[in-house]
Design an enzyme around this catalytic site. Sequence first.
Site, PDB file in Angstrom:
ATOM      1  N   LYS A 206       0.836  -1.193   0.000  1.00  0.00           N
ATOM      2  CA  LYS A 206       0.000   0.000   0.000  1.00  0.00           C
ATOM      3  C   LYS A 206       0.877   1.252   0.000  1.00  0.00           C
ATOM      4  CE  LYS A 206      -3.709  -2.112   2.791  1.00  0.00           C
ATOM      5  NZ  LYS A 206      -4.829  -1.971   1.844  1.00  0.00           N
ATOM      6  N   ARG A 280      -9.808 -12.206   2.258  1.00  0.00           N
ATOM      7  CA  ARG A 280     -10.587 -13.351   1.783  1.00  0.00           C
ATOM      8  C   ARG A 280      -9.801 -14.660   1.946  1.00  0.00           C
ATOM      9  NH1 ARG A 280     -10.900 -10.463  -3.946  1.00  0.00           N
ATOM     10  NH2 ARG A 280     -10.776  -8.740  -2.453  1.00  0.00           N
TER      11      ARG A 280
END
Length: 430
Positions: A206, A280
Amino acid sequence: MSSAVQVHLTKTPAPENYRGNSRCYLTDAGMHIVLQGEEELLLRSIQQAGRKLDQLGITAIAPSGDGWSLDRQWALSQGFTDTRNTNHIEFLEADKPQLQAITDAVRWSRELINLPSSEIYPEELSERVVEKLVQAGGKHIQYRMIVGDDLLQEGRFGIHTVGRASARKPVLLELDYNPTGDAEAPVDFALIGKGITFDTGGYSIKSNEGMVAMKCDMGGAATVSAALLLAIKNGLNKRVQLLLCCAENMIDGTAYKNGDIITYKNGVSVEVVNTDAEGRLVLADGLLRAGELGAKKIIDAATLTGAAQVAVGTEYNALFSVDEPFAEFALQAAKAEAEPLWRLPLTPWHQENCPSAFADTANSKPIKGGGAGGASNAAGFLLRFAPNKGEGWLHFDLAAAYHGNANGLWAAGATGIGVRNIARILTTAK
């Protein structure tokens, strides 16, 4: 006599020295909130008034007079609550027990989410959750923590893969709340929370701006834990398994990389095309464990995708399910608790929207944000691991869980939205 500032509901418009559209005003008697508009709009006005009172440096308030329903008092409390949970509101006596239970659960979830990752890491998060729920559930609580390489022995390959590069070991917390007294009682609910206590994005790293708030990426774990706490305080008599999938998504020479393939316990192989789509990957292990436990109904919650925020903004949570009656029940529960929830599309074919030439599926699409429909595609990925083809399963993408900066409704930090909604589902679903 209480020194708290009194807050009144009134039909009297603001005085002439206020703008014509002012929905609240101050007098020597305290804050007055003008009753106008539909109830949903009124609740926003009340919350905004609470925010203004905090911004004025006031530290204690009390609803006064007529018209204060439980939801109106809670809206006032949400706006008035400061980031560090130091402000105090004196609820009306008739509603005080229920509102205090809500306050305790929501403020605890906010505290967990707002703490820095140096204080909340996978084992510490798990231990704090155990301590709090044992206080509430007593002898009805049993738990175990699967830590570090022990995850491999139990086939929890997603959690281990995401967390293995951190000095803080990954953890799967399994906490069993069983008030029935019967060790063989069926599991009514499994609650699964994404507990990424810090998310660098891994090698799909990020930006600095994108990483600042990533202590909040365990918001799903905090939300389902607080929902269970609130449900227990409200007399929950169902067996619930809480599964927290906890890891730090860090970078070193052992970290997982783009192109790696994870083969899960159910045989599904997953190509990692984005190490920043890690939530996930850990939730898949939780869903598989919920199936092993035979849970009748499953709820997972996660700060999973930025795509959900693009779709519904940051004032709603997003709901996904292929179980129509259960999804409708969740939406009605949200409405009953005055919590904003919006359903987004999920169909069986969403499972195929992240194809891979090298595995059964990829964990995302190798483009920024996962491409169009990213939140639905993430839910479709999870559907591959949900027992019974998704029957009895709800997925909450917590778009409203956290605000990096204060605004007209919320102090900076966690909101606690979702706690009341999920607690109500637990206590009222058949």
